[in-house]
Scaffold this motif. Structure first.
Motif, PDB file in Angstrom:
ATOM      1  N   ASP A  12      22.933  71.439   5.046  1.00 15.66           N
ATOM      2  CA  ASP A  12      23.403  70.732   5.794  1.00 15.66           C
ATOM      3  C   ASP A  12      22.707  69.454   6.537  1.00 15.66           C
ATOM      4  O   ASP A  12      21.703  69.644   6.869  1.00 15.66           O
ATOM      5  CB  ASP A  12      24.105  71.678   7.243  1.00 15.66           C
ATOM      6  N   PHE A  13      23.513  68.511   6.934  1.00 16.27           N
ATOM      7  CA  PHE A  13      23.094  67.081   7.455  1.00 16.27           C
ATOM      8  C   PHE A  13      23.844  66.292   8.430  1.00 16.27           C
ATOM      9  O   PHE A  13      25.220  66.375   8.249  1.00 16.27           O
ATOM     10  CB  PHE A  13      22.878  66.044   6.188  1.00 16.27           C
ATOM     11  N   VAL A  14      23.256  65.916   9.323  1.00 16.93           N
ATOM     12  CA  VAL A  14      23.934  64.634  10.094  1.00 16.93           C
ATOM     13  C   VAL A  14      23.881  63.517   9.668  1.00 16.93           C
ATOM     14  O   VAL A  14      22.865  62.782   9.170  1.00 16.93           O
ATOM     15  CB  VAL A  14      23.180  64.886  11.552  1.00 16.93           C
ATOM     16  N   VAL A  15      25.149  62.849   9.234  1.00 17.61           N
ATOM     17  CA  VAL A  15      25.223  61.375   8.905  1.00 17.61           C
ATOM     18  C   VAL A  15      25.767  60.488   9.912  1.00 17.61           C
ATOM     19  O   VAL A  15      26.752  60.722  10.427  1.00 17.61           O
ATOM     20  CB  VAL A  15      26.041  61.392   7.498  1.00 17.61           C
ATOM     21  N   ILE A  16      25.241  59.207  10.085  1.00 17.74           N
ATOM     22  CA  ILE A  16      25.544  58.394  11.085  1.00 17.74           C
ATOM     23  C   ILE A  16      25.631  57.216   9.970  1.00 17.74           C
ATOM     24  O   ILE A  16      24.643  56.499   9.620  1.00 17.74           O
ATOM     25  CB  ILE A  16      24.475  58.272  12.196  1.00 17.74           C
ATOM     26  N   ASP A  17      26.850  56.325  10.481  1.00 14.28           N
ATOM     27  CA  ASP A  17      26.605  55.092  10.138  1.00 14.28           C
ATOM     28  C   ASP A  17      26.137  54.127  10.907  1.00 14.28           C
ATOM     29  O   ASP A  17      26.441  53.929  12.066  1.00 14.28           O
ATOM     30  CB  ASP A  17      28.342  54.404   9.989  1.00 14.28           C
ATOM     31  N   ASP A  18      25.021  53.484  10.532  1.00 18.11           N
ATOM     32  CA  ASP A  18      24.177  52.871  11.208  1.00 18.11           C
ATOM     33  C   ASP A  18      24.089  51.414  10.785  1.00 18.11           C
ATOM     34  O   ASP A  18      22.784  50.806  10.945  1.00 18.11           O
ATOM     35  CB  ASP A  18      22.551  53.500  11.229  1.00 18.11           C
ATOM     36  N   ARG A  19      25.024  50.841   9.876  1.00 20.12           N
ATOM     37  CA  ARG A  19      24.866  49.631   9.476  1.00 20.12           C
ATOM     38  C   ARG A  19      24.913  48.557  10.612  1.00 20.12           C
ATOM     39  O   ARG A  19      24.524  47.309  10.434  1.00 20.12           O
ATOM     40  CB  ARG A  19      26.398  49.248   8.437  1.00 20.12           C
ATOM     41  N   ASP A  20      25.343  48.633  11.833  1.00 24.68           N
ATOM     42  CA  ASP A  20      25.455  47.963  12.930  1.00 24.68           C
ATOM     43  C   ASP A  20      24.233  48.165  13.738  1.00 24.68           C
ATOM     44  O   ASP A  20      23.911  47.402  15.008  1.00 24.68           O
ATOM     45  CB  ASP A  20      26.388  48.020  13.978  1.00 24.68           C
ATOM     46  N   ASN A  21      22.980  48.849  13.199  1.00 22.44           N
ATOM     47  CA  ASN A  21      21.808  49.253  14.049  1.00 22.44           C
ATOM     48  C   ASN A  21      21.917  49.799  15.326  1.00 22.44           C
ATOM     49  O   ASN A  21      20.957  49.662  16.188  1.00 22.44           O
ATOM     50  CB  ASN A  21      20.918  48.022  13.951  1.00 22.44           C
ATOM     51  N   LEU A  53      18.805  64.295   8.511  1.00 19.15           N
ATOM     52  CA  LEU A  53      19.479  63.736   9.144  1.00 19.15           C
ATOM     53  C   LEU A  53      19.566  62.139   8.232  1.00 19.15           C
ATOM     54  O   LEU A  53      18.321  61.900   7.709  1.00 19.15           O
ATOM     55  CB  LEU A  53      18.933  63.228  10.633  1.00 19.15           C
ATOM     56  N   ILE A  54      20.726  61.598   8.221  1.00 16.12           N
ATOM     57  CA  ILE A  54      20.696  60.396   7.165  1.00 16.12           C
ATOM     58  C   ILE A  54      21.417  59.353   8.060  1.00 16.12           C
ATOM     59  O   ILE A  54      22.521  59.370   8.484  1.00 16.12           O
ATOM     60  CB  ILE A  54      21.801  61.042   6.044  1.00 16.12           C
ATOM     61  N   LEU A  55      20.729  58.405   8.031  1.00 22.62           N
ATOM     62  CA  LEU A  55      21.185  57.037   8.277  1.00 22.62           C
ATOM     63  C   LEU A  55      21.648  55.979   7.223  1.00 22.62           C
ATOM     64  O   LEU A  55      21.184  55.798   6.315  1.00 22.62           O
ATOM     65  CB  LEU A  55      20.310  56.183   9.322  1.00 22.62           C
ATOM     66  N   ILE A  56      23.187  55.620   7.270  1.00 24.57           N
ATOM     67  CA  ILE A  56      23.566  54.893   6.289  1.00 24.57           C
ATOM     68  C   ILE A  56      23.340  53.349   6.696  1.00 24.57           C
ATOM     69  O   ILE A  56      23.672  52.924   7.741  1.00 24.57           O
ATOM     70  CB  ILE A  56      25.143  55.061   5.990  1.00 24.57           C
ATOM     71  N   LYS A  57      22.642  52.630   6.103  1.00 20.50           N
ATOM     72  CA  LYS A  57      22.274  51.335   6.356  1.00 20.50           C
ATOM     73  C   LYS A  57      22.928  50.288   5.379  1.00 20.50           C
ATOM     74  O   LYS A  57      23.412  50.477   4.265  1.00 20.50           O
ATOM     75  CB  LYS A  57      20.727  51.179   6.497  1.00 20.50           C
ATOM     76  N   PHE A  66      25.268  50.686  -0.235  1.00 22.55           N
ATOM     77  CA  PHE A  66      24.409  50.966   0.982  1.00 22.55           C
ATOM     78  C   PHE A  66      22.909  51.293   0.717  1.00 22.55           C
ATOM     79  O   PHE A  66      22.649  51.657  -0.337  1.00 22.55           O
ATOM     80  CB  PHE A  66      25.157  52.083   1.863  1.00 22.55           C
ATOM     81  N   LYS A  67      22.197  51.522   1.699  1.00 22.12           N
ATOM     82  CA  LYS A  67      20.673  51.928   1.628  1.00 22.12           C
ATOM     83  C   LYS A  67      20.989  53.118   2.659  1.00 22.12           C
ATOM     84  O   LYS A  67      21.619  53.316   3.585  1.00 22.12           O
ATOM     85  CB  LYS A  67      19.867  50.859   2.112  1.00 22.12           C
ATOM     86  N   TRP A  68      19.986  54.133   2.382  1.00 22.66           N
ATOM     87  CA  TRP A  68      20.000  55.201   3.511  1.00 22.66           C
ATOM     88  C   TRP A  68      18.512  55.535   3.761  1.00 22.66           C
ATOM     89  O   TRP A  68      17.562  54.954   3.211  1.00 22.66           O
ATOM     90  CB  TRP A  68      20.576  56.546   2.861  1.00 22.66           C
ATOM     91  N   GLU A  69      18.399  55.783   4.930  1.00 25.78           N
ATOM     92  CA  GLU A  69      17.235  56.506   5.510  1.00 25.78           C
ATOM     93  C   GLU A  69      17.345  58.084   5.704  1.00 25.78           C
ATOM     94  O   GLU A  69      18.243  58.498   6.456  1.00 25.78           O
ATOM     95  CB  GLU A  69      16.812  55.792   6.827  1.00 25.78           C
ATOM     96  N   PHE A  70      16.755  58.799   5.000  1.00 20.55           N
ATOM     97  CA  PHE A  70      16.410  60.164   4.965  1.00 20.55           C
ATOM     98  C   PHE A  70      15.299  60.749   5.700  1.00 20.55           C
ATOM     99  O   PHE A  70      14.286  60.622   5.422  1.00 20.55           O
ATOM    100  CB  PHE A  70      16.777  60.771   3.756  1.00 20.55           C
TER     101      PHE A  70
END
Length: 278
Positions: A12-21, A53-57, A66-70
């Motif tokens: 399981d993972f928390v995913v956040i759309d962080d394209r706006d930083n 946790l995954i940040l969508i960049k 997109f790019k991710w930070e995992f």
């Protein structure tokens, strides 16, 4: 801060759309490191609770979606995560960030994926490293296994009775074994059950415990099993600790490797700032 929680085969993972930083802005405002942010969010009982946790960049190359930070739950960065990538792809598809055919950037390289239907995602992993057989000295004698990197390092140990393995004790010893220093390795214990099926249990680096599934670990174990004759056919079906199946297929030269499985959205939510106050 809005987030989704998704799981693939119990990973399981928390995913956040962080394209706006917004995450970076929040961290600056509160004086938090990204490592501490991840730890707080992934903590069970006091946070959301997750394996990672995954940040969508935004992508560096506009040709990619997109790019991710995992991040693992302990705040450490991982180059790749098979089940996490499938969750990220479904999130991006559902949120309109990408279509059914997806390309995204990771530290392991650009990953291609396809949404087969709403709940099934197929990802093409990077080609693995050459398989290395190793016999290691441990506290109770010696243990034989196979080392391979399928985006992240894995040590795969065939066993006769998977249920009798003390995954946390032995997995931790092997994870920190001097052979794999300084970064350590993930550890997988496998048992073949038919000509095309294996069972698996994984001690996951960064989570520092047994997890219900590990996509890159399932991939590593499927390849090890096929190359060593433990299974005779492919694609290889991998039964995870959650009892869900992952399907691993690959070319004979291992230049093309595919991981397919179900992805479920467990819930959507909004992080409260109170998580970060204690």
């Amino acid at each position: 801060m809005e987030f989704w929680k998704l799981q693939g085969s119990g990973n399981d993972f928390v995913v956040i759309d962080d394209r706006d930083n917004k995450v970076e802005d929040f961290l600056k405002k509160r004086g938090l490191s990204k490592e501490e942010f991840v730890k707080r969010v992934c903590a069970f009982h006091t946070g959301v609770g997750a394996d990672g946790l995954i940040l969508i960049k935004n992508p560096d190359n506009p040709e990619n979606d997109f790019k991710w930070e995992f991040f693992n739950s302990d705040g450490s960065v991982a180059e790749m995560c098979g089940n996490g990538s499938r969750c990220a792809v479904r999130f991006a598809y559902e949120r309109g960030i990408a279509g059914k055919n997806v390309k995204f950037e990771t530290l392991a390289g650009v990953i291609k994926a396809e949404v087969l239907d709403k709940k099934v995602v197929k990802v093409q992993l990077t080609p693995p490293t050459k398989l290395e057989e190793k016999t290691l000295k441990i506290k109770e004698g010696e243990i034989r296994g196979f080392f391979i990197n399928t985006g992240v390092p894995h040590f795969v140990v065939p066993v006769e009775n998977l249920e009798r393995v003390n995954v946390i004790k032995l997995g931790r010893e092997l994870r920190f074994h001097e052979e794999f220093q300084p970064k350590g390795t993930n550890v997988n214990f496998i048992q073949p059950v038919s000509e095309d099926t294996i069972k698996i249990r994984t001690y996951e680096r960064g989570v520092e415990s047994e997890t219900l599934a590990c996509g890159t670990g399932a991939t590593a174990s499927a390849i090890v099993s096929y190359l060593n004759g433990l299974v005779k056919k492919k694609p290889v079906r991998v039964i995870t600790r959650s009892r869900e199946e992952l399907i691993i297929d690959f070319s004979e030269d291992l230049k093309e490797v595919y991981l397919t499985g179900s992805v479920y959205k467990t819930f959507e939510g909004v992080l409260s700032e109170e998580i970060f106050e204690y």
